[in-house]
Design a protein around this motif. Structure first.
Motif, PDB file in Angstrom:
ATOM      1  N   TYR A   1       0.840  -1.196   0.000  1.00  0.00           N
ATOM      2  CA  TYR A   1       0.000   0.000   0.000  1.00  0.00           C
ATOM      3  C   TYR A   1       0.875   1.245   0.000  1.00  0.00           C
ATOM      4  CZ  TYR A   1       1.125   0.440   4.947  1.00  0.00           C
ATOM      5  OH  TYR A   1       1.805   0.580   6.127  1.00  0.00           O
ATOM      6  N   ASP A   2       0.285   2.362  -0.381  1.00  0.00           N
ATOM      7  CA  ASP A   2       0.955   3.656  -0.344  1.00  0.00           C
ATOM      8  C   ASP A   2       0.776   4.222   1.062  1.00  0.00           C
ATOM      9  OD1 ASP A   2       1.736   6.290  -0.463  1.00  0.00           O
ATOM     10  OD2 ASP A   2       0.470   6.817  -2.162  1.00  0.00           O
ATOM     11  N   PRO A   3       1.845   4.321   1.858  1.00  0.00           N
ATOM     12  CA  PRO A   3       1.701   4.827   3.224  1.00  0.00           C
ATOM     13  C   PRO A   3       1.130   6.233   3.300  1.00  0.00           C
ATOM     14  CG  PRO A   3       3.827   3.770   2.937  1.00  0.00           C
ATOM     15  CD  PRO A   3       3.231   3.917   1.569  1.00  0.00           C
ATOM     16  N   HIS A   4       1.305   7.016   2.220  1.00  0.00           N
ATOM     17  CA  HIS A   4       0.766   8.374   2.212  1.00  0.00           C
ATOM     18  C   HIS A   4      -0.739   8.390   1.964  1.00  0.00           C
ATOM     19  CE1 HIS A   4       4.864   9.823   2.293  1.00  0.00           C
ATOM     20  NE2 HIS A   4       5.160   9.161   1.192  1.00  0.00           N
ATOM     21  N   GLN A   5      -1.244   7.359   1.280  1.00  0.00           N
ATOM     22  CA  GLN A   5      -2.680   7.239   1.003  1.00  0.00           C
ATOM     23  C   GLN A   5      -3.071   5.762   1.163  1.00  0.00           C
ATOM     24  OE1 GLN A   5      -4.052   9.892  -2.473  1.00  0.00           O
ATOM     25  NE2 GLN A   5      -1.904   9.515  -2.994  1.00  0.00           N
TER      26      GLN A   5
ATOM     27  N   ASN B   1      -6.013   4.068  -0.741  1.00  0.00           N
ATOM     28  CA  ASN B   1      -6.033   4.009  -2.203  1.00  0.00           C
ATOM     29  C   ASN B   1      -5.489   2.676  -2.691  1.00  0.00           C
ATOM     30  OD1 ASN B   1      -7.012   6.569  -2.179  1.00  0.00           O
ATOM     31  ND2 ASN B   1      -5.284   7.529  -3.225  1.00  0.00           N
ATOM     32  N   ARG B   2      -6.218   2.012  -3.533  1.00  0.00           N
ATOM     33  CA  ARG B   2      -5.819   0.706  -4.063  1.00  0.00           C
ATOM     34  C   ARG B   2      -4.749   0.878  -5.135  1.00  0.00           C
ATOM     35  NH1 ARG B   2      -8.567  -4.295  -4.186  1.00  0.00           N
ATOM     36  NH2 ARG B   2      -8.102  -5.617  -5.980  1.00  0.00           N
ATOM     37  N   LEU B   3      -3.637   0.187  -5.013  1.00  0.00           N
ATOM     38  CA  LEU B   3      -2.564   0.251  -6.008  1.00  0.00           C
ATOM     39  C   LEU B   3      -2.857  -0.762  -7.104  1.00  0.00           C
ATOM     40  CD1 LEU B   3       0.520   0.401  -3.596  1.00  0.00           C
ATOM     41  CD2 LEU B   3      -0.404   2.286  -4.947  1.00  0.00           C
ATOM     42  N   ASP B   4      -3.402  -0.284  -8.232  1.00  0.00           N
ATOM     43  CA  ASP B   4      -3.770  -1.236  -9.276  1.00  0.00           C
ATOM     44  C   ASP B   4      -3.297  -0.819 -10.667  1.00  0.00           C
ATOM     45  OD1 ASP B   4      -5.445   0.907  -9.728  1.00  0.00           O
ATOM     46  OD2 ASP B   4      -7.308  -0.217  -9.517  1.00  0.00           O
TER      47      ASP B   4
ATOM     48  N   PHE C   1       6.930   0.170  -6.133  1.00  0.00           N
ATOM     49  CA  PHE C   1       5.578  -0.307  -6.399  1.00  0.00           C
ATOM     50  C   PHE C   1       4.559   0.550  -5.657  1.00  0.00           C
ATOM     51  CE2 PHE C   1       1.861  -3.004  -6.082  1.00  0.00           C
ATOM     52  CZ  PHE C   1       1.789  -3.603  -7.333  1.00  0.00           C
ATOM     53  N   ALA C   2       4.890   0.945  -4.429  1.00  0.00           N
ATOM     54  CA  ALA C   2       3.982   1.781  -3.643  1.00  0.00           C
ATOM     55  C   ALA C   2       3.798   3.162  -4.263  1.00  0.00           C
ATOM     56  CB  ALA C   2       4.502   1.918  -2.215  1.00  0.00           C
ATOM     57  N   MET C   3       4.722   3.567  -5.129  1.00  0.00           N
ATOM     58  CA  MET C   3       4.633   4.878  -5.788  1.00  0.00           C
ATOM     59  C   MET C   3       3.728   4.856  -7.010  1.00  0.00           C
ATOM     60  SD  MET C   3       8.655   6.010  -5.700  1.00  0.00           S
ATOM     61  CE  MET C   3       9.593   5.996  -4.170  1.00  0.00           C
ATOM     62  N   GLY C   4       3.302   3.667  -7.420  1.00  0.00           N
ATOM     63  CA  GLY C   4       2.464   3.585  -8.608  1.00  0.00           C
ATOM     64  C   GLY C   4       3.264   3.878  -9.864  1.00  0.00           C
ATOM     65  N   ARG C   5       2.681   4.605 -10.789  1.00  0.00           N
ATOM     66  CA  ARG C   5       3.338   4.868 -12.077  1.00  0.00           C
ATOM     67  C   ARG C   5       4.609   5.695 -11.931  1.00  0.00           C
ATOM     68  NH1 ARG C   5       1.110   3.078 -16.542  1.00  0.00           N
ATOM     69  NH2 ARG C   5      -1.110   2.522 -16.596  1.00  0.00           N
ATOM     70  N   SER C   6       4.740   6.460 -10.876  1.00  0.00           N
ATOM     71  CA  SER C   6       5.946   7.273 -10.699  1.00  0.00           C
ATOM     72  C   SER C   6       7.131   6.452 -10.193  1.00  0.00           C
ATOM     73  CB  SER C   6       5.669   8.432  -9.741  1.00  0.00           C
ATOM     74  OG  SER C   6       5.349   7.949  -8.444  1.00  0.00           O
TER      75      SER C   6
ATOM     76  N   GLU D   1      18.161  -1.044 -12.422  1.00  0.00           N
ATOM     77  CA  GLU D   1      17.312  -1.100 -13.616  1.00  0.00           C
ATOM     78  C   GLU D   1      16.005  -1.790 -13.253  1.00  0.00           C
ATOM     79  OE1 GLU D   1      18.205   0.586 -16.138  1.00  0.00           O
ATOM     80  OE2 GLU D   1      20.341   0.838 -15.712  1.00  0.00           O
ATOM     81  N   ALA D   2      14.968  -1.537 -14.041  1.00  0.00           N
ATOM     82  CA  ALA D   2      13.659  -2.069 -13.685  1.00  0.00           C
ATOM     83  C   ALA D   2      12.789  -2.295 -14.914  1.00  0.00           C
ATOM     84  CB  ALA D   2      12.955  -1.122 -12.717  1.00  0.00           C
ATOM     85  N   TYR D   3      11.797  -3.182 -14.722  1.00  0.00           N
ATOM     86  CA  TYR D   3      10.857  -3.557 -15.784  1.00  0.00           C
ATOM     87  C   TYR D   3       9.475  -3.634 -15.153  1.00  0.00           C
ATOM     88  CZ  TYR D   3       8.984  -6.425 -19.661  1.00  0.00           C
ATOM     89  OH  TYR D   3       8.258  -6.921 -20.729  1.00  0.00           O
ATOM     90  N   ALA D   4       8.550  -2.816 -15.642  1.00  0.00           N
ATOM     91  CA  ALA D   4       7.211  -2.742 -15.066  1.00  0.00           C
ATOM     92  C   ALA D   4       6.158  -3.169 -16.077  1.00  0.00           C
ATOM     93  CB  ALA D   4       6.921  -1.321 -14.584  1.00  0.00           C
ATOM     94  N   ILE D   5       5.117  -3.825 -15.597  1.00  0.00           N
ATOM     95  CA  ILE D   5       3.971  -4.202 -16.416  1.00  0.00           C
ATOM     96  C   ILE D   5       2.728  -3.608 -15.777  1.00  0.00           C
ATOM     97  CG2 ILE D   5       2.602  -6.109 -17.362  1.00  0.00           C
ATOM     98  CD1 ILE D   5       5.093  -7.867 -17.090  1.00  0.00           C
ATOM     99  N   ASP D   6       1.936  -2.869 -16.563  1.00  0.00           N
ATOM    100  CA  ASP D   6       0.760  -2.223 -15.991  1.00  0.00           C
ATOM    101  C   ASP D   6      -0.484  -3.098 -16.164  1.00  0.00           C
ATOM    102  OD1 ASP D   6      -0.261  -1.870 -18.582  1.00  0.00           O
ATOM    103  OD2 ASP D   6       0.249   0.257 -18.672  1.00  0.00           O
ATOM    104  N   ARG D   7      -1.601  -2.600 -15.662  1.00  0.00           N
ATOM    105  CA  ARG D   7      -2.830  -3.407 -15.645  1.00  0.00           C
ATOM    106  C   ARG D   7      -3.377  -3.682 -17.041  1.00  0.00           C
ATOM    107  NH1 ARG D   7      -6.354   1.328 -12.697  1.00  0.00           N
ATOM    108  NH2 ARG D   7      -6.279   2.888 -14.373  1.00  0.00           N
ATOM    109  N   ASP D   8      -2.906  -2.903 -18.051  1.00  0.00           N
ATOM    110  CA  ASP D   8      -3.323  -3.143 -19.432  1.00  0.00           C
ATOM    111  C   ASP D   8      -2.366  -4.065 -20.168  1.00  0.00           C
ATOM    112  OD1 ASP D   8      -5.555  -1.393 -19.218  1.00  0.00           O
ATOM    113  OD2 ASP D   8      -4.207   0.322 -19.435  1.00  0.00           O
TER     114      ASP D   8
END
Length: 240
Positions: A168-172, A175-178, A201-206, A218-225
């Motif tokens: 989860y995002d400790p600041h919010q 809010n669901r991280l999806d 991951f807790a930062m979402g897209r940022s 280095e990193a590799y991210a996959i979004d919900r789409d």
């Protein structure tokens, strides 16, 4: 530890060393498990022991957690919304690093440790080739979307596709991280990779932008789409 753990010593047939490695994992689990009533963590959360009476290992974990919290501007936090401590986000990577050091001290130059998808490798596999690590498709877990050669680096993946929405995002916190469903980080060692993957991951897209500002990460991210994005240097690890 609530996860499958695999240790591959490549060509080395050493049952005693494997037993010692798994015993170390068990010791760590007994101290830090949030699922055991007799763990040191359970005693702390229940108020049965005071913070000043914690073991040296527990103090080390809390120091690492605080450093990560400050470094990530609060996105990494081992205190849950209900106020209880759950340092699992530190302990898994730390435990793998502890066992990797144990193997190295015993003279093991070639090994792979995989605990719940977080991985530390050294040397080569049984065929004498650099270890390959697969990144799972979060929408079809029996598929690999990328294979990488991390070298001596550590690899960690944070996501919601195996354990559900446990980050989860400790600041919010409500809010669901999806937006991001899988985020794989390659860093200097598995502990660094694990901490950074959780925080990003807790930062979402940022999160990916945050990781791009760091050296040797280095990193590799996959979004919900199902769209993948990655840092500029990630391609150097990909098996072609």
């Amino acid at each position: 530890m609530g996860m499958p753990i695999t240790i591959d010593l490549a060509c080395r047939d050493d049952a005693d060393l494997q037993r010692a490695a798994f015993d170390r994992f068990r010791q760590i689990d007994h101290r830090f498990s949030p699922y055991r009533d007799d763990s040191e963590l359970a005693a702390l959360n229940a108020g049965a022991i005071r913070a000043e009476d914690l073991s040296d290992e527990f103090r080390e974990i809390l120091e690492l957690a605080e450093d990560a919290r400050e470094f990530s501007d609060g996105y990494f936090d081992v205190r849950r919304p209900d106020g209880l401590l759950d340092p699992s986000g530190v302990v898994k990577g730390w435990a793998i690093k502890q066992v990797a050091q144990l193997l190295a001290r015993a003279g093991s130059e070639n090994f792979c440790i995989d605990a719940g998808g977080d991985i530390q490798v050294a040397g080569c596999n049984a065929r004498g080739e650099p270890w390959r690590v697969g990144i799972r498709n979060p929408f079809a877990e029996d598929e690999i979307v990328k294979a990488i050669r991390p070298g001596a680096h550590g690899v960690a993946t944070s996501g919601s596709y195996v354990r559900g929405h446990h980050i989860y995002d400790p600041h919010q916190p409500d809010n669901r991280l999806d937006e991001i469903v899988s985020l794989t980080v390659v860093a200097a060692d598995v502990l660094a990779a694990d901490l950074l993957a959780t925080a990003a991951f807790a930062m979402g897209r940022s999160g990916l932008r945050f990781l791009q500002t760091l050296t040797d990460v280095e990193a590799y991210a996959i979004d919900r789409d199902g769209m993948a994005t990655f840092t500029p240097g990630f391609a150097a690890y990909v098996v072609t």
